[in-house]
Design an enzyme around this catalytic site. Structure first.
Site, PDB file in Angstrom:
ATOM      1  N   ASP A  85      -2.248  39.323  39.319  1.00 53.86           N
ATOM      2  CA  ASP A  85      -2.430  37.871  39.417  1.00 53.86           C
ATOM      3  C   ASP A  85      -1.191  37.240  38.786  1.00 53.86           C
ATOM      4  O   ASP A  85      -0.945  37.411  37.585  1.00 53.86           O
ATOM      5  CB  ASP A  85      -3.705  37.461  38.667  1.00 53.86           C
ATOM      6  CG  ASP A  85      -3.974  35.961  38.738  1.00 53.86           C
ATOM      7  OD1 ASP A  85      -3.020  35.181  38.956  1.00 53.86           O
ATOM      8  OD2 ASP A  85      -5.138  35.563  38.558  1.00 53.86           O
ATOM      9  N   ASN A 102       6.333  36.694  46.738  1.00 54.41           N
ATOM     10  CA  ASN A 102       5.794  36.035  47.922  1.00 54.41           C
ATOM     11  C   ASN A 102       4.564  35.166  47.626  1.00 54.41           C
ATOM     12  O   ASN A 102       4.368  34.137  48.272  1.00 54.41           O
ATOM     13  CB  ASN A 102       5.423  37.108  48.961  1.00 54.41           C
ATOM     14  CG  ASN A 102       4.529  36.576  50.054  1.00 54.41           C
ATOM     15  OD1 ASN A 102       4.967  35.874  50.954  1.00 54.41           O
ATOM     16  ND2 ASN A 102       3.228  36.904  49.973  1.00 54.41           N
ATOM     17  N   TYR A 155       3.612  20.970  46.206  1.00 60.06           N
ATOM     18  CA  TYR A 155       4.087  22.187  46.879  1.00 60.06           C
ATOM     19  C   TYR A 155       5.594  22.119  47.100  1.00 60.06           C
ATOM     20  O   TYR A 155       6.332  23.047  46.766  1.00 60.06           O
ATOM     21  CB  TYR A 155       3.356  22.375  48.207  1.00 60.06           C
ATOM     22  CG  TYR A 155       3.850  23.570  48.999  1.00 60.06           C
ATOM     23  CD1 TYR A 155       3.452  24.858  48.650  1.00 60.06           C
ATOM     24  CD2 TYR A 155       4.728  23.410  50.064  1.00 60.06           C
ATOM     25  CE1 TYR A 155       3.916  25.952  49.366  1.00 60.06           C
ATOM     26  CE2 TYR A 155       5.191  24.501  50.785  1.00 60.06           C
ATOM     27  CZ  TYR A 155       4.781  25.768  50.431  1.00 60.06           C
ATOM     28  OH  TYR A 155       5.245  26.869  51.125  1.00 60.06           O
ATOM     29  N   LYS A 177       8.692  24.409  45.357  1.00 57.37           N
ATOM     30  CA  LYS A 177       9.648  25.237  46.087  1.00 57.37           C
ATOM     31  C   LYS A 177      11.093  24.802  45.793  1.00 57.37           C
ATOM     32  O   LYS A 177      12.008  25.615  45.823  1.00 57.37           O
ATOM     33  CB  LYS A 177       9.354  25.191  47.595  1.00 57.37           C
ATOM     34  CG  LYS A 177       8.043  25.883  47.968  1.00 57.37           C
ATOM     35  CD  LYS A 177       8.049  27.370  47.650  1.00 57.37           C
ATOM     36  CE  LYS A 177       6.793  28.075  48.126  1.00 57.37           C
ATOM     37  NZ  LYS A 177       6.779  29.517  47.843  1.00 57.37           N
TER      38      LYS A 177
END
Ligand code: NAP
Length: 251
Positions: free
Chosen positions: A65, A92, A166, A170
């Protein structure tokens, strides 16, 4: 005997699973370590690859995790004990949390998409440096691009419901990857960041509509092929950019 050991976080689903399948079938002879936060899901993913006739060089399930430091350290110790090195690390695992509560949305998104990869990379760094030709690859997104969001002609100049956490995560991941590249510049470790493209996965939800992005999402097998081309050194010329299937996305 596997010639290269590769670990993928979030390998039970979507792009991570497609990458696991691609590496398991590649002629290089990868032993693939499929890491995930739920062991039963990872074991099902392994069964699926075995059923397809691939994975002869080994498939190992690893509980990991990325938001749990103990889980990360336990996984790193297990890899050290079993293999003594790691040739490829693929960060990933990721989420697109659209919670209406801002604190929840930002905390969970940054814990998984930014701090997670930072902790995973730190825990596996010494194992990567024990490899003669290691790679550290981050799965980023073109939605991170600041150049694109201020470009009036870009399709990325959008503010779709709640994706700010999000996209910002990134953007931060881009810096993490380029920072790592600088940190290890005097070692054999090659650090890359790639965008897998808009592909079918559980990222946007598990309904068929969400998985397929309203029918517009592509096949994650193309993301996996891009990853393999990076590991083959075919994209070394793009090392300092956000690598995509068609070129490089401006930061
Ligand atoms: N799909 C796209 O169009 C697209 C585009 C650009 C970038 N990406 C990036 O591609 C990466 C993979 O996403 P995906 O699209 O394949 O989505 P996905 O199908 O939802 O896969 C995400 C994987 O990450 C795992 N994960 C989430 N939180 C985790 C945690 N705390 N610890 C360990 N694993 C965790 C998930 O595990 P569970 O199954 O247990 O939830 C799952 O295996 C992400 O970084 C995403 O941002 C995707």
């Amino acid at each position: 005997m596997a010639s290269r050991i590769a670990l993928i976080t979030g390998a039970n689903s979507g792009i991570g699973f497609a990458i696991a399948k691609e590496l398991a079938a590649a002629p290089e002879g990868f032993h693939v370590l499929l890491a995930g936060r739920t062991l039963s899901k990872v074991e099902s993913a392994i069964s699926e690859i075995e059923t397809s006739g691939h994975g002869a060089n080994g498939l190992t399930a690893l509980e990991l995790d990325v938001t749990n430091q103990t889980s990360i350290q336990t996984a790193a110790s297990a890899v050290k004990q079993k293999f003594g090195r790691l040739d490829v690390l693929i960060n990933n695992a990721g989420i697109e949390n659209r919670d209406t509560d801002l604190v929840t949305k930002f905390h969970e998104t940054f814990a998984t998409n930014v701090l997670g990869p930072v902790l995973v990379s730190a825990a596996f760094r010494s194992l990567l440096l024990a490899s003669p030709a290691p790679y550290s690859v981050y799965i980023g997104s073109v939605t991170s691009s600041l150049t694109s969001i201020v470009n009036p002609d870009s399709y990325l100049r959008t503010t779709t419901a709640g994706t700010n956490a999000y996209r910002a995560s990134k953007t931060a991941l881009n810096m993490i990857a380029m920072h790592e590249q600088l940190e290890v510049k005097d070692t054999p470790l090659k650090v890359r960041i790639m965008c897998p493209g808009f592909v079918v996965s559980n990222l946007r939800g598990t309904s068929e509509e969400a998985r397929s992005g309203g029918g517009r999402a592509g096949d994650p097998a193309s993301s996996a092929r891009l990853l393999l081309s990076i590991l083959r050194g075919e994209r070394d010329g793009d090392a300092q950019g956000l690598i995509t299937t068609s070129g490089v996305c401006p930061w």
